[in-house]
Scaffold this motif. Structure first.
Motif, PDB file in Angstrom:
ATOM      1  N   GLY A 135      -8.426  -4.135  -0.208  1.00  0.00           N
ATOM      2  CA  GLY A 135      -7.796  -5.748  -1.233  1.00  0.00           C
ATOM      3  C   GLY A 135      -6.303  -5.534  -2.213  1.00  0.00           C
ATOM      4  N   ASP A 136      -6.435  -4.404  -2.681  1.00  0.00           N
ATOM      5  CA  ASP A 136      -5.272  -4.386  -3.141  1.00  0.00           C
ATOM      6  C   ASP A 136      -3.668  -4.118  -2.995  1.00  0.00           C
ATOM      7  OD1 ASP A 136      -6.222  -5.843  -5.746  1.00  0.00           O
ATOM      8  OD2 ASP A 136      -7.459  -3.884  -6.093  1.00  0.00           O
ATOM      9  N   VAL A 137      -4.573  -3.190  -1.314  1.00  0.00           N
ATOM     10  CA  VAL A 137      -3.329  -2.441  -0.954  1.00  0.00           C
ATOM     11  C   VAL A 137      -1.908  -3.886  -1.221  1.00  0.00           C
ATOM     12  CG1 VAL A 137      -2.370  -1.748   1.158  1.00  0.00           C
ATOM     13  CG2 VAL A 137      -4.302  -1.017  -0.004  1.00  0.00           C
ATOM     14  N   SER A 138      -1.770  -4.412  -0.487  1.00  0.00           N
ATOM     15  CA  SER A 138      -0.813  -5.118  -0.501  1.00  0.00           C
ATOM     16  C   SER A 138       0.277  -5.508  -1.635  1.00  0.00           C
ATOM     17  CB  SER A 138      -0.619  -6.975   0.354  1.00  0.00           C
ATOM     18  OG  SER A 138      -0.177  -7.716   0.677  1.00  0.00           O
ATOM     19  N   ARG A 139      -0.703  -5.797  -2.910  1.00  0.00           N
ATOM     20  CA  ARG A 139       0.147  -5.788  -4.332  1.00  0.00           C
ATOM     21  C   ARG A 139       0.495  -4.298  -4.512  1.00  0.00           C
ATOM     22  NH1 ARG A 139      -3.501  -8.595  -5.792  1.00  0.00           N
ATOM     23  NH2 ARG A 139      -3.129 -10.336  -6.610  1.00  0.00           N
TER      24      ARG A 139
END
Length: 410
Positions: A135-139
């Motif tokens: 869930g943090d890959v994009s950031r």
């Protein structure tokens, strides 16, 4: 409950600093190599061949690099790549042996760094999902891409200042950064589990197979390739500055820096507000805006307006890079991330090189302004065609719930 994402915590901090040090070191070395070569040979042809010497090994080693990154811990591969970069920079600090041309030494250093460049995209494609939650890959992509853009933007400025002292100072600065990058890579964890591996030719072309089967990934990469091929206005900046705006080298420096400034500004915004919904529509829209801004830039006759437009072009491109990089990492099976990253690197490297050639050729045929305007308009048209032909890309919504064909059929 998992802790919120922080760029200054855990293994991601090492990945982020690794990308920054390696990018800045590469920029220092590339700047010094080019200027040193031109000073000692005085040949524009030699300078052109320098880019070819770096491009050929990066293309030739791309697919094998992807396989190595998938088979071994990407952090260890990154450490070896940075050590090879350090050796190349260090060799330029040594006295040239009698009877050996300095030009050959410079080409040898360029060849070595061109080979390590083949590992850049596979390593970073495989590293991020291994050190941050899905869930943090994009950031995380926004943070890493931003620091790389900063390195690209300030690298030539720092390189020029160091080179003005002496070429050896610039090479020494690059050497130090590569050593720091290698040490950071050595701190990264190994693989926590053994991933399934393919063999033979099937393994070599597995990345191409994934992209061929996955219309979202394939469409995103094709979109980026066409935008760079057709809308490469930055390749014509020297001609545009001197002949269209009629400004000097100082203003040209600002024009070159403007896309990077825009990209960094948007990248910082994306670290806090990453694109997570309607990603297909946003990607297509950002690329269309990129093309439209390129048309406006080609028509501009004002230096301040041109600077603003170039910054906006860099910002639109940053949105595209952010979404495409996140899609590649989230939609690719873990055991194939290196190989898919390698194919993505081939797309990017080839389109940059061929795009610069295409821009120069169309400028020779039609003139600088028509070449820029036509390229931007063709980019907008390409977006429309891809939006119609690649419906899965257009309909992609939540970046964290999309699942690739390759994952579905495992």
């Amino acid at each position: 409950m998992t802790a919120p994402f922080s760029p200054l915590r855990g293994a991601f901090r090492s990945v982020w600093l690794l990308r920054g040090c390696s990018t800045l070191g590469s920029q220092l070395l590339a700047f010094a190599l080019g200027l040193h070569l031109y000073q000692v040979s005085g040949s524009a042809l030699d300078l052109g061949l320098l880019g070819l010497v770096q491009f050929v090994p990066s293309l030739a080693f791309a697919l094998p690099a992807g396989q190595l990154v998938d088979r071994f811990a990407p952090g260890r591969i990154a450490m070896l790549a940075q050590l090879l970069n350090a050796l190349a920079a260090g060799a330029l600090l040594l006295p040239v042996p009698a009877g050996v041309s300095i030009v050959l030494v410079l080409y040898a250093a360029a060849l070595a760094t061109g080979a390590t460049r083949a590992f850049e995209h596979p390593i970073h494609t495989a590293l991020l999902p291994s050190v941050v939650a899905e869930g943090d890959v994009s950031r995380a992509v926004a943070w890493v891409t931003s620091v790389a853009k900063i390195g690209t933007m300030v690298g030539p400025i720092i390189g020029g200042a160091l080179y003005a002292m002496a070429p050896e100072v610039a090479y020494g600065g690059a050497l130090g950064l590569f050593i720091v990058a290698a040490l950071l890579a050595a701190t990264l964890p190994g693989r926590s589990e053994k991933l399934a591996q393919l063999s033979g030719l099937r393994a070599a072309f597995a990345g191409l197979h994934v992209i061929w089967r996955d219309r979202v990934l394939g469409g995103a990469m094709l979109l980026d390739m066409l935008a760079v091929l057709l809308g490469g206005a930055t390749a014509l900046l020297p001609i545009y500055a001197l002949d269209v705006l009629r400004v000097g080298p100082v203003e040209l420096g600002f024009l070159r820096a403007a896309p990077g400034i825009g990209a960094v500004a948007v990248g910082v915004w994306l670290t806090y507000r990453p694109v997570a919904r309607r990603v297909g529509t946003v990607l297509l829209s950002a690329t269309a805006v990129f093309g439209a801004l390129t048309v406006a830039f080609g028509l501009s006759r004002s230096l301040p307006l041109s600077l603003v437009l170039l910054a906006a072009i860099g910002g639109a491109d940053m949105v595209s890079i952010h979404i495409r990089s996140a899609l590649v990492q989230l939609r690719t099976p873990a055991e194939l991330r290196g190989r898919v990253g390698a194919v993505n690197g081939i797309f990017i490297s080839s389109s940059n090189q061929i795009g610069a050639f295409e821009s120069g050729l169309t400028a020779y045929w039609f003139g600088t302004v028509p070449a820029i305007v036509l390229g931007g308009a063709a980019t907008v048209a390409a977006v429309g065609v891809i939006a119609m032909l690649v419906a899965p890309l257009r309909r992609t919504d939540d970046i964290h719930t999309v699942t690739s064909i390759a994952r579905q059929r495992r």
